[in-house]
Scaffold this motif. Structure first.
Motif, PDB file in Angstrom:
ATOM      1  N   UNK A   1       0.833  -1.205   0.000  1.00  0.00           N
ATOM      2  CA  UNK A   1       0.000   0.000   0.000  1.00  0.00           C
ATOM      3  C   UNK A   1       0.868   1.256   0.000  1.00  0.00           C
ATOM      4  N   UNK A   2       1.884   1.282   0.856  1.00  0.00           N
ATOM      5  CA  UNK A   2       2.735   2.466   0.993  1.00  0.00           C
ATOM      6  C   UNK A   2       3.412   2.824  -0.331  1.00  0.00           C
ATOM      7  N   UNK A   3       3.892   1.840  -1.063  1.00  0.00           N
ATOM      8  CA  UNK A   3       4.578   2.114  -2.330  1.00  0.00           C
ATOM      9  C   UNK A   3       3.624   2.660  -3.389  1.00  0.00           C
ATOM     10  N   UNK A   4       2.321   2.471  -3.188  1.00  0.00           N
ATOM     11  CA  UNK A   4       1.344   3.019  -4.130  1.00  0.00           C
ATOM     12  C   UNK A   4       1.208   4.533  -4.018  1.00  0.00           C
ATOM     13  N   UNK A   5       1.458   5.096  -2.804  1.00  0.00           N
ATOM     14  CA  UNK A   5       1.113   6.510  -2.620  1.00  0.00           C
ATOM     15  C   UNK A   5       2.185   7.367  -1.940  1.00  0.00           C
ATOM     16  N   UNK A   6       3.309   6.818  -1.482  1.00  0.00           N
ATOM     17  CA  UNK A   6       4.250   7.582  -0.651  1.00  0.00           C
ATOM     18  C   UNK A   6       4.703   8.886  -1.304  1.00  0.00           C
ATOM     19  N   UNK A   7       4.864   8.882  -2.622  1.00  0.00           N
ATOM     20  CA  UNK A   7       5.369  10.050  -3.336  1.00  0.00           C
ATOM     21  C   UNK A   7       4.267  11.082  -3.603  1.00  0.00           C
ATOM     22  N   UNK A   8       3.037  10.804  -3.187  1.00  0.00           N
ATOM     23  CA  UNK A   8       1.918  11.712  -3.436  1.00  0.00           C
ATOM     24  C   UNK A   8       1.571  12.570  -2.220  1.00  0.00           C
ATOM     25  N   UNK A   9       2.377  12.442  -1.153  1.00  0.00           N
ATOM     26  CA  UNK A   9       2.075  13.173   0.074  1.00  0.00           C
ATOM     27  C   UNK A   9       3.033  14.331   0.320  1.00  0.00           C
ATOM     28  N   UNK A  10       3.902  14.621  -0.632  1.00  0.00           N
ATOM     29  CA  UNK A  10       4.746  15.813  -0.555  1.00  0.00           C
ATOM     30  C   UNK A  10       5.719  15.822   0.608  1.00  0.00           C
ATOM     31  N   UNK A  11       6.166  14.649   1.042  1.00  0.00           N
ATOM     32  CA  UNK A  11       7.084  14.579   2.184  1.00  0.00           C
ATOM     33  C   UNK A  11       8.543  14.438   1.751  1.00  0.00           C
ATOM     34  N   UNK A  12       8.793  14.431   0.461  1.00  0.00           N
ATOM     35  CA  UNK A  12      10.170  14.322  -0.025  1.00  0.00           C
ATOM     36  C   UNK A  12      10.793  12.952   0.179  1.00  0.00           C
ATOM     37  N   UNK A  13       9.979  11.922   0.246  1.00  0.00           N
ATOM     38  CA  UNK A  13      10.491  10.557   0.457  1.00  0.00           C
ATOM     39  C   UNK A  13      11.007  10.011  -0.873  1.00  0.00           C
ATOM     40  N   UNK A  14      12.262   9.619  -0.925  1.00  0.00           N
ATOM     41  CA  UNK A  14      12.824   9.050  -2.147  1.00  0.00           C
ATOM     42  C   UNK A  14      12.379   7.601  -2.301  1.00  0.00           C
TER      43      UNK A  14
ATOM     44  N   UNK B   1      -2.652  16.386   4.650  1.00  0.00           N
ATOM     45  CA  UNK B   1      -1.580  15.397   4.480  1.00  0.00           C
ATOM     46  C   UNK B   1      -0.896  15.497   3.120  1.00  0.00           C
ATOM     47  N   UNK B   2      -1.196  16.537   2.354  1.00  0.00           N
ATOM     48  CA  UNK B   2      -0.458  16.792   1.119  1.00  0.00           C
ATOM     49  C   UNK B   2      -1.063  16.217  -0.140  1.00  0.00           C
ATOM     50  N   UNK B   3      -2.081  15.370  -0.018  1.00  0.00           N
ATOM     51  CA  UNK B   3      -2.608  14.730  -1.226  1.00  0.00           C
ATOM     52  C   UNK B   3      -3.348  15.727  -2.112  1.00  0.00           C
ATOM     53  N   UNK B   4      -4.057  16.677  -1.518  1.00  0.00           N
ATOM     54  CA  UNK B   4      -4.762  17.691  -2.310  1.00  0.00           C
ATOM     55  C   UNK B   4      -3.802  18.523  -3.130  1.00  0.00           C
TER      56      UNK B   4
ATOM     57  N   UNK C   1      16.299  16.511   7.245  1.00  0.00           N
ATOM     58  CA  UNK C   1      15.603  16.774   8.510  1.00  0.00           C
ATOM     59  C   UNK C   1      14.145  17.122   8.241  1.00  0.00           C
ATOM     60  N   UNK C   2      13.917  17.828   7.129  1.00  0.00           N
ATOM     61  CA  UNK C   2      12.543  18.205   6.778  1.00  0.00           C
ATOM     62  C   UNK C   2      11.698  16.968   6.498  1.00  0.00           C
TER      63      UNK C   2
ATOM     64  N   UNK D   1       7.541   5.647  10.677  1.00  0.00           N
ATOM     65  CA  UNK D   1       8.415   5.819  11.829  1.00  0.00           C
ATOM     66  C   UNK D   1       9.859   5.490  11.489  1.00  0.00           C
ATOM     67  N   UNK D   2      10.035   4.449  10.668  1.00  0.00           N
ATOM     68  CA  UNK D   2      11.390   4.051  10.257  1.00  0.00           C
ATOM     69  C   UNK D   2      12.052   5.175   9.444  1.00  0.00           C
ATOM     70  N   UNK D   3      11.314   5.728   8.467  1.00  0.00           N
ATOM     71  CA  UNK D   3      11.882   6.792   7.627  1.00  0.00           C
ATOM     72  C   UNK D   3      12.167   8.032   8.467  1.00  0.00           C
ATOM     73  N   UNK D   4      11.311   8.310   9.464  1.00  0.00           N
ATOM     74  CA  UNK D   4      11.522   9.470  10.340  1.00  0.00           C
ATOM     75  C   UNK D   4      12.821   9.359  11.136  1.00  0.00           C
TER      76      UNK D   4
END
Length: 697
Positions: free
Chosen positions: A409-422, A484-487, A452-453, A442-445
């Motif tokens: 599930x996470x790999x489907x949407x992680x890049x759509x929340x504007x958190x800068x996750x590579x 949460x950035x999706x909009x 840091x952002x 939590x792991x990525x945090x």
């Protein structure tokens, strides 16, 4: 050849009663003729009467007449109408066909005369499978139902509009690079020696142009051509009809540019507005008398459509007396609209059609009706909402909130929340996390390899996911889109947020995200079933599906800028944008003219939900000039003021916001602090007049 007869004798013999405009159209047999027919003007009666007049008053052989219309159902209905007037045997002698059916005949003629085999026609299911296969090859995932449908519609548009290679970039399908996809699709068809439904017209036109002897053979057989619903006919279809009739010049085209509402299918109303240029010496005739609707509905609809520019000058004239006024039903927002319609449905005892622009508009209403067991009928509702990319994304996020270790599930949407996750960080987290340990976010945090952002964003997202799990579902959807950035992701890509708004509306009836997810599964089955009461007087329908039909009472819903009309052009709008807006106006006009006795339009008081269309129909009246207050007679008492007692500190209850306290007043405007934590500035006169506000005793 049958003996000829005078028109009056023809009318008497077949029991026809035609007005002067209808009679003129029936007798217009020779040369190019365009008949522009307003809604409810009896155009089908005229068309079949004209064919009967050609056969039995003018003695024209049946085999010389070819009548074409838009759909197989319309062709069958026309044959039945002709049979009812002139007999079943006479109807069987005539040809009533779709233009696609005529093209199929041209291809078969090509095969017989030249001894060649054309490509095999692809079945609908085969085309859907091919589109899905090509999408999967290019995107690496299965195509949503809505995307497959959009791709099919775009391909139809390209072929019907006769777009060239350089014009493909003008066509867009959300989430797909359309130009290379279209080329790959055409290549796949050729490799499989197949043609799709629209290719029948492409190949028929090519055959007529390349083999003039085949064109002459067809022109020799048919010398009178009739085309119904010409406003729905595409550019390539008009080109084929023009070629076929170019020898005899006997073309009778019936339509109404004001009812051209299939631009997404490449309908070409310009063929009507430019008919006399394409067919020199053409007669332009009109049917302007509406026999369907009461006079107030006709007059309101005519005033509305007159403001369109791309049309022939004509007026719709009422023939029936004035009935009910066109009504405005004011509600606060869309949710109140659904509740109003559900209440109406429970006591509905007359034929009532609730009409809307898009299928999705009906979903929250269908949900309420199904929950309460209220019967209704529904015309042609599709289930593409449930497989839409936006709906799938939000549902994936709701599921992830319940299982924050679900890597798929996470790999489907992680890049759509504007958190800068590579992608690298996302994949590492998915591989390292298990349900016994830290969550994926939590792991990525805690990763030193990310900024840091990003760590702060992932920590915040983790909190959001934890909180939304226990929220009412509509609030959870709102949180995903707005906090949460999706909009922002949807806006950046120009994607429609309407699906998210509808999901939020559906969520209002669900206690938590789990309940919404379960309800969506149930609701999809309900929607595909198409209604729960075959004899129910309540009908739900898109305006497109209601075209050609009529109802005692019509209610137009979701009339709000951004929904219906979809968009408003500004001063810098392109011609394409202006044309699209005129089609929105035509769609509204078609909706209005479905009503016989009663027409109502639901409008909204909430800011951001006003409508240019409703403002035209129901212009705001200027308040009368204030009169000087009369001096009361001695000993008399002033009448009590309606807002008397609503003073600072008074306890009140609002119908929507609940109990609260008046903090202060400036004239008519009161600042009220509600116990729910919100503070609102309200017009006291409006709130009291609408029954929204009462004093707490």
């Amino acid at each position: 050849m049958e003996r000829s007869m005078e028109f009056a004798e023809f009318e008497r013999k077949y029991g026809l009663t035609l007005d002067s405009q209808q009679a003129a159209a029936v007798q217009a047999v020779e040369g190019p003729v365009l008949l522009l027919a307003v809604p409810g003007s009896g155009k089908t009666t005229v068309l079949v009467s004209r064919i009967g007049y050609m056969r039995f008053a003018r003695g024209i052989p049946a085999e010389k007449i070819l009548t074409m219309t838009y759909t197989v159902a319309a062709a069958g209905d026309m044959r039945r109408r002709f049979a009812a007037l002139f007999g079943a045997q006479a109807a069987e002698e005539l040809e009533f066909r779709t233009i696609n059916g005529v093209c199929s005949r041209i291809i078969r003629l090509y095969e017989r005369r030249l001894g060649r085999t054309a490509f095999r026609l692809l079945e609908t299911g085969e085309q859907v499978a091919l589109l899905g296969e090509l999408y999967r090859q290019r995107a690496g995932e299965f195509a949503p139902e809505g995307t497959v449908k959009a791709l099919g519609a775009a391909i139809t548009y390209v072929k019907n509009q006769m777009l060239g290679e350089e014009q493909l970039s003008e066509v867009s399908v959300e989430g797909v690079d359309f130009s290379p996809f279209y080329r790959a699709y055409c290549t796949a068809l050729r490799e499989r020696r197949c043609m799709d439904y629209d290719d029948q017209m492409v190949y028929a036109l090519e055959i007529l142009r390349r083999y003039p002897e085949l064109l002459r053979e067809i022109q020799k057989r048919y010398t009178y051509f009739c085309v119904d619903e010409a406003q729905d006919t595409s550019k390539i279809q008009h080109r084929i009809v023009h070629l076929l009739s170019s020898q005899s010049k006997n073309i009778f085209m019936v339509g109404d540019e004001d009812q051209s509402i299939y631009g997404f299918r490449a309908a070409f109303p310009q063929a009507l507005t430019g008919f006399d240029r394409l067919y020199p010496g053409a007669q332009i005739l009109y049917l302007e008398r509406n026999y369907r609707s009461n006079a107030r509905i006709v007059e309101a609809a005519d005033r509305f459509i007159q403001k369109n520019e791309n049309r022939k000058p004509k007026h719709m004239v009422p023939t029936r007396p004035a009935g009910e006024l066109v009504r405005e039903i004011q509600v606060y927002n869309r949710q109140k609209q659904y509740r109003y319609l559900e209440t109406l449905a429970r006591t509905c005892d007359q034929e009532t059609a609730v009409l809307y622009r898009d299928n999705d508009s009906a979903l929250p209403l269908i949900d309420l009706l199904d929950r309460s067991g209220t019967p209704y009928r529904c015309r042609q509702v599709e289930g593409s909402f449930f497989t839409n990319r936006v709906v799938r994304d939000i549902c994936d996020m709701l599921r992830f909130a319940d299982d924050p270790w679900d890597g798929a599930l996470f790999l489907n949407f992680y890049y759509k929340l504007g958190a800068g996750i590579s992608r690298l960080a996302a994949q590492e987290a998915v591989q390292q996390c298990s349900r016994e340990g830290e969550t994926i976010l939590g792991y990525i945090a805690g990763l030193e390899s990310v900024s840091a952002w990003t760590r702060r964003q992932c920590k915040a997202l983790g909190t959001h996911f934890e909180n939304l799990r226990g929220e009412r579902a509509d609030k959870a959807v709102y949180r995903i889109v707005h906090f949460m950035g999706y909009g922002a992701y949807l806006e950046e890509r120009g994607m429609d947020t309407g699906k998210a708004e509808l999901l939020e509306a559906l969520g209002e009836q669900a206690a938590d995200p789990r309940a919404l997810l379960a309800r969506l599964v149930e609701l999809e089955a309900v929607v595909r079933a198409g209604g729960s009461g075959e004899d129910s007087p309540l009908i739900l329908s898109t305006i497109h599906s209601s075209k050609g039909l009529e109802y005692e009472r019509v209610i137009l819903m979701d009339v709000a800028d951004g929904i219906f009309p979809k968009a408003l052009p500004d001063k810098s709008a392109s011609q394409e944008e202006k044309d699209a807006y005129e089609e929105e106006r035509r769609l509204f006009y078609v909706g209005m003219t479905r009503a016989r006795e009663s027409l109502a339009v639901i409008t909204f008081r909430k800011d951001g939900l006003r409508s240019a269309f409703s403002r035209e129909l129901f212009p705001e009246k200027k308040p009368p000039a204030a009169k000087p207050a009369a001096i009361p007679a001695a000993g008399s008492r002033r009448a009590a003021q309606p807002d008397q007692g609503y003073v600072d500190g008074a306890r009140v209850r609002h119908r929507q916001f609940g109990p609260g306290t008046i903090l202060g007043r400036t004239g008519d405007i009161a600042a009220i602090s509600f116990d729910s934590g919100t503070c609102k500035r309200l017009s006291m006169s409006t709130a009291l007049r609408m029954g929204q506000l009462t004093k707490e005793v």
